[in-house]
Design a protein around this motif. Structure first.
Motif, PDB file in Angstrom:
ATOM      1  N   GLY A  92      15.552  47.732  96.198  1.00 36.62           N
ATOM      2  CA  GLY A  92      15.237  49.085  95.756  1.00 36.62           C
ATOM      3  C   GLY A  92      15.754  50.168  96.682  1.00 36.62           C
ATOM      4  N   GLU A  93      15.505  51.416  96.272  1.00 38.57           N
ATOM      5  CA  GLU A  93      15.885  52.624  97.013  1.00 38.57           C
ATOM      6  C   GLU A  93      17.394  52.841  97.127  1.00 38.57           C
ATOM      7  OE1 GLU A  93      13.027  54.490  99.766  1.00 38.57           O
ATOM      8  OE2 GLU A  93      12.859  52.455 100.533  1.00 38.57           O
ATOM      9  N   ASP A  94      18.161  52.176  96.257  1.00 39.05           N
ATOM     10  CA  ASP A  94      19.607  52.395  96.304  1.00 39.05           C
ATOM     11  C   ASP A  94      20.016  53.702  95.616  1.00 39.05           C
ATOM     12  OD1 ASP A  94      20.374  49.944  97.631  1.00 39.05           O
ATOM     13  OD2 ASP A  94      19.783  48.912  95.788  1.00 39.05           O
ATOM     14  N   TYR A  95      19.205  54.125  94.637  1.00 41.93           N
ATOM     15  CA  TYR A  95      19.491  55.349  93.874  1.00 41.93           C
ATOM     16  C   TYR A  95      20.886  55.365  93.268  1.00 41.93           C
ATOM     17  CZ  TYR A  95      14.994  56.245  95.656  1.00 41.93           C
ATOM     18  OH  TYR A  95      13.680  56.074  95.932  1.00 41.93           O
ATOM     19  N   GLU A  96      21.348  54.179  92.893  1.00 43.75           N
ATOM     20  CA  GLU A  96      22.553  54.091  92.073  1.00 43.75           C
ATOM     21  C   GLU A  96      22.136  54.226  90.602  1.00 43.75           C
ATOM     22  OE1 GLU A  96      25.505  54.085  93.169  1.00 43.75           O
ATOM     23  OE2 GLU A  96      25.158  53.661  95.289  1.00 43.75           O
ATOM     24  N   LEU A  97      23.103  54.387  89.728  1.00 45.00           N
ATOM     25  CA  LEU A  97      22.813  54.444  88.293  1.00 45.00           C
ATOM     26  C   LEU A  97      23.159  53.112  87.645  1.00 45.00           C
ATOM     27  CD1 LEU A  97      24.077  58.037  87.442  1.00 45.00           C
ATOM     28  CD2 LEU A  97      21.700  57.253  87.634  1.00 45.00           C
ATOM     29  N   LEU A  98      22.212  52.580  86.891  1.00 47.61           N
ATOM     30  CA  LEU A  98      22.397  51.350  86.126  1.00 47.61           C
ATOM     31  C   LEU A  98      22.468  51.765  84.667  1.00 47.61           C
ATOM     32  CD1 LEU A  98      22.275  48.162  86.065  1.00 47.61           C
ATOM     33  CD2 LEU A  98      19.818  48.436  85.634  1.00 47.61           C
ATOM     34  N   PHE A  99      23.551  51.384  83.985  1.00 45.96           N
ATOM     35  CA  PHE A  99      23.689  51.850  82.599  1.00 45.96           C
ATOM     36  C   PHE A  99      24.414  50.830  81.745  1.00 45.96           C
ATOM     37  CE2 PHE A  99      28.148  53.153  83.157  1.00 45.96           C
ATOM     38  CZ  PHE A  99      28.223  53.350  84.526  1.00 45.96           C
ATOM     39  N   THR A 100      24.271  50.986  80.458  1.00 47.06           N
ATOM     40  CA  THR A 100      24.948  50.103  79.504  1.00 47.06           C
ATOM     41  C   THR A 100      25.927  50.942  78.695  1.00 47.06           C
ATOM     42  OG1 THR A 100      23.152  50.449  77.915  1.00 47.06           O
ATOM     43  CG2 THR A 100      22.992  48.522  79.331  1.00 47.06           C
ATOM     44  N   ILE A 101      27.062  50.326  78.380  1.00 46.59           N
ATOM     45  CA  ILE A 101      28.066  51.030  77.558  1.00 46.59           C
ATOM     46  C   ILE A 101      28.509  50.131  76.414  1.00 46.59           C
ATOM     47  CG2 ILE A 101      28.959  52.403  79.500  1.00 46.59           C
ATOM     48  CD1 ILE A 101      31.443  50.460  79.423  1.00 46.59           C
ATOM     49  N   ASN A 102      28.962  50.778  75.369  1.00 49.92           N
ATOM     50  CA  ASN A 102      29.554  50.051  74.260  1.00 49.92           C
ATOM     51  C   ASN A 102      30.845  49.376  74.756  1.00 49.92           C
ATOM     52  OD1 ASN A 102      31.285  49.633  71.797  1.00 49.92           O
ATOM     53  ND2 ASN A 102      29.442  50.466  70.835  1.00 49.92           N
ATOM     54  N   GLN A 103      31.069  48.123  74.290  1.00 50.19           N
ATOM     55  CA  GLN A 103      32.272  47.403  74.737  1.00 50.19           C
ATOM     56  C   GLN A 103      33.557  48.186  74.496  1.00 50.19           C
ATOM     57  OE1 GLN A 103      32.991  43.331  73.867  1.00 50.19           O
ATOM     58  NE2 GLN A 103      30.830  42.734  74.047  1.00 50.19           N
ATOM     59  N   ALA A 104      33.538  48.999  73.431  1.00 53.02           N
ATOM     60  CA  ALA A 104      34.733  49.763  73.076  1.00 53.02           C
ATOM     61  C   ALA A 104      35.111  50.759  74.170  1.00 53.02           C
ATOM     62  CB  ALA A 104      34.506  50.499  71.754  1.00 53.02           C
ATOM     63  N   ASP A 105      34.139  51.114  75.032  1.00 50.22           N
ATOM     64  CA  ASP A 105      34.409  52.064  76.112  1.00 50.22           C
ATOM     65  C   ASP A 105      34.922  51.385  77.389  1.00 50.22           C
ATOM     66  OD1 ASP A 105      33.827  54.435  74.800  1.00 50.22           O
ATOM     67  OD2 ASP A 105      31.677  54.294  75.234  1.00 50.22           O
ATOM     68  N   TYR A 106      34.991  50.058  77.362  1.00 47.52           N
ATOM     69  CA  TYR A 106      35.337  49.334  78.586  1.00 47.52           C
ATOM     70  C   TYR A 106      36.662  49.801  79.187  1.00 47.52           C
ATOM     71  CZ  TYR A 106      36.748  45.632  81.766  1.00 47.52           C
ATOM     72  OH  TYR A 106      37.193  44.950  82.869  1.00 47.52           O
ATOM     73  N   GLY A 107      37.644  49.997  78.333  1.00 51.42           N
ATOM     74  CA  GLY A 107      38.979  50.390  78.789  1.00 51.42           C
ATOM     75  C   GLY A 107      38.967  51.680  79.592  1.00 51.42           C
ATOM     76  N   LYS A 108      38.029  52.590  79.263  1.00 49.11           N
ATOM     77  CA  LYS A 108      37.970  53.879  79.966  1.00 49.11           C
ATOM     78  C   LYS A 108      37.492  53.726  81.410  1.00 49.11           C
ATOM     79  CE  LYS A 108      36.726  56.186  75.609  1.00 49.11           C
ATOM     80  NZ  LYS A 108      35.620  56.804  74.859  1.00 49.11           N
ATOM     81  N   LEU A 109      36.823  52.596  81.704  1.00 47.58           N
ATOM     82  CA  LEU A 109      36.282  52.413  83.060  1.00 47.58           C
ATOM     83  C   LEU A 109      37.210  51.604  83.970  1.00 47.58           C
ATOM     84  CD1 LEU A 109      32.480  51.701  82.514  1.00 47.58           C
ATOM     85  CD2 LEU A 109      33.634  53.865  82.928  1.00 47.58           C
ATOM     86  N   VAL A 110      38.283  51.054  83.385  1.00 50.49           N
ATOM     87  CA  VAL A 110      39.200  50.236  84.184  1.00 50.49           C
ATOM     88  C   VAL A 110      39.790  51.071  85.323  1.00 50.49           C
ATOM     89  CG1 VAL A 110      41.417  49.037  84.158  1.00 50.49           C
ATOM     90  CG2 VAL A 110      39.744  48.626  82.334  1.00 50.49           C
ATOM     91  N   GLY A 111      39.751  50.520  86.532  1.00 47.83           N
ATOM     92  CA  GLY A 111      40.307  51.219  87.684  1.00 47.83           C
ATOM     93  C   GLY A 111      39.301  52.124  88.378  1.00 47.83           C
ATOM     94  N   GLN A 112      38.080  52.218  87.856  1.00 48.75           N
ATOM     95  CA  GLN A 112      37.048  53.018  88.522  1.00 48.75           C
ATOM     96  C   GLN A 112      36.353  52.125  89.552  1.00 48.75           C
ATOM     97  OE1 GLN A 112      36.809  56.160  88.276  1.00 48.75           O
ATOM     98  NE2 GLN A 112      38.217  56.382  86.545  1.00 48.75           N
ATOM     99  N   ALA A 113      36.757  52.258  90.802  1.00 52.73           N
ATOM    100  CA  ALA A 113      36.266  51.355  91.846  1.00 52.73           C
ATOM    101  C   ALA A 113      34.771  51.498  92.081  1.00 52.73           C
ATOM    102  CB  ALA A 113      37.022  51.624  93.149  1.00 52.73           C
ATOM    103  N   ASP A 114      34.216  52.650  91.698  1.00 54.89           N
ATOM    104  CA  ASP A 114      32.819  52.907  92.018  1.00 54.89           C
ATOM    105  C   ASP A 114      31.864  52.460  90.906  1.00 54.89           C
ATOM    106  OD1 ASP A 114      31.273  53.659  94.087  1.00 54.89           O
ATOM    107  OD2 ASP A 114      31.177  55.790  93.554  1.00 54.89           O
ATOM    108  N   ILE A 115      32.411  51.817  89.882  1.00 59.20           N
ATOM    109  CA  ILE A 115      31.564  51.308  88.800  1.00 59.20           C
ATOM    110  C   ILE A 115      31.870  49.829  88.603  1.00 59.20           C
ATOM    111  CG2 ILE A 115      31.051  51.422  86.315  1.00 59.20           C
ATOM    112  CD1 ILE A 115      31.716  54.415  86.429  1.00 59.20           C
TER     113      ILE A 115
END
Lengths: 346, 346
Positions: free
Chosen positions: B288-311
């Motif tokens: 606990g206490e990391d204060y990161e964001l945990l989230f779910t996305i539609n698979q169709a959005d996966y391509g938009k996150l490629v290369g985002q080192a922080d996710i």
């Protein structure tokens, strides 16, 4: 203050269990509440209105003494104290968050009482409980309440709008909450010396209730709207008349003259103050916790208030240089000084 | 934690003096702030947007230990912890109220440090401090923060929107704040045994900072907006990955599969956990206490996150009946259980 026969330890429930247990009775009825308890934040819709936000901290040993404050009353009062700030802006309160820090000495039944008092206040004042934090406390009971409300921009009344010649008005009566506190403190001392003596509060219902179960003056905000009176400045009486009128005068850059004979004091509060060898006027000036509304109005609005028994005109606003003065019943002039209830006992 | 050479007692200032002293550095820059500190309530304008409200209570001895938490860091963290809840709704925080209960052991200089930390967080995250309550406390230090923010109705992300097949994502890395706490606790024990030994935190800056000075992930909310990704569900990681994914799955009526090898853990946190004979994955799951964001996305959005080192994508959402499971590096399947950091030590 709670029956120990039924005692459920908090650690059996855990934090999430406790929150779920306490909040299952929460109903949302305000149309501006989009989402209440159960997510990271509450979601509110103030479409077109300004949002009002106020917050208070209530700490055991500072703001309340659990030896004579029933927990249900405490929950009720904690909410009222905070709603009062929204009404003092001439707004309507619509939501609260209610956070508590609990030591393990509290059984679940005690927390339920506290929460029931808070929810009773919410129901009575049509306010949704939309969030809060529940934590263990290594020290005493900690309560933090944040109220949220709304008003149209043109209806909001600040402290700084009092003009020379405005009339100073106050709702209800003053000083009774402080006298009620003296009574409860006396009975506590007697009880601590001899636990067999039952508290002697007979016939003192009103002033005890003023201390334990104050009612924020939403009705006055509604009454003023009905009468077509918009105050020029307003504040709620939490620290005493003296402190509050100084806030208005300082913020407005004005002075004032208040008349002792005009200050509304309940007869029972008056007599009981005398029993304690206290000056009833001093109780009104410095006692605090009355949660009445103190406001100023343009003289032209005076006619609209005639016949309103629950509103007293107690003085008028002057130029700043004239200072803030109280004219005593005998005609003497005293400068008004803020003491607040902490310094009052000296 | 503060220099006793300069020590101004709080009772010299009084409550109003203290508030005035502390708040004179407060600047209002948010356009939604109509009126900040100085009246009964703050006035906010959310014209057309939904308002978001969240509140937290931080109590000495429960949430922090003043023997190793510098007050400036504490003020900063208290604000971050609370802003994090607004970001977890996919909103922007715009105002906070900051209330403190202070025992007389605190000199003014200590309160100034605390407040300076809170204001630093406000400035850095473009948030106005618009109110609060300042009180004496007979017990320890009490901090209550309420955050207010906004979002367009269509942008708000709740916990309950995760769908079967959605990808589970988390920002940054997990577990470091808990490992940092172990380090600070060890140095405290050593210090208490022998005050001449200086704390040995060399080279551990990152994990100590994760514990003492967390940063809420406003940048991730902004990044997702830029990438055109709206999560289907989101929560911030305050109690640990296990507890938070269960919140999402329970609220959404879904199950999940997370993959241990995908959980992002900082190398220094990993090695230090090992030094303490702790399983780094357990630190991530329950620390606990990391204060990161945990989230779910539609698979169709996966391509938009490629290369985002922080996710990091760490798993996917399943049907409810499949339960919530962690697949270990060796391929074993473990049911995910919420422990929270309180129960973690057992």
């Amino acid at each position: 203050m709670f029956d120990n026969k039924e005692r459920t330890d908090l650690d059996h429930l855990g934090e999430f269990g406790l929150i779920e247990h306490l909040t299952k009775a929460v109903e949302l009825t305000e149309k501006s509440t989009v989402k209440g308890i159960g997510d990271d934040a509450a979601v509110l819709d103030f479409s077109g209105n300004k949002a009002l936000v106020s917050t208070d901290l209530l700490l055991e040993g500072i703001h309340f003494d659990l030896r004579y404050v029933p927990l249900k009353h405490l929950g009720y009062k904690a909410v009222q104290v905070n709603l009062s700030d929204i009404y003092a802006m001439n707004g309507m309160a619509t939501q609260i968050t209610f956070s508590i820090g609990l030591s393990s000495k509290f059984p679940l039944e005690a927390v339920e009482e506290l929460y029931a008092g808070a929810l009773l206040a919410c129901t009575k004042y049509q306010v949704d409980l939309v969030g809060g934090d529940t934590s263990a406390s290594k020290q005493g009971l900690v309560i933090s309440v944040t109220s949220i409300g709304y008003a149209k921009a043109e209806d909001i009344v600040y402290r700084n709008g009092a003009q020379e010649g405005d009339l100073v008005c106050v709702s209800g009566d003053l000083g009774a909450a402080y006298v009620g506190l003296q009574l409860l403190e006396r009975e506590k001392r007697i009880f601590l010396e001899n636990p067999d003596i039952q508290p002697d509060l007979e016939g003192k219902d009103y002033i005890v209730e003023r201390q334990l179960k104050p009612e924020a003056r939403r009705d006055i905000v509604q009454l003023l709207a009905t009468l077509g009176v918009k105050p020029t400045a307003m504040i709620d009486v939490s620290d005493g008349l003296a402190s509050e009128i100084l806030h208005i005068c300082n913020a407005s850059g004005r002075g004032c003259k208040l008349y002792e004979e005009k200050i509304p004091i309940d007869p029972m509060a008056y007599d009981t103050a005398r029993e304690f060898a206290l000056d009833p006027t001093v109780c009104a000036l410095n006692g605090g916790e009355d949660y009445e509304l103190l406001f100023t109005i343009n003289q032209a609005d005076y006619g609209k208030l005639v016949g309103q028994a629950d509103i007293s005109v107690i003085g008028h606003i002057t130029e700043k240089e004239a200072g803030c003065e109280l004219i005593s019943k005998s005609g003497n002039v005293h400068p008004i000084k803020a003491q607040g209830w902490n310094a009052f006992s000296s």
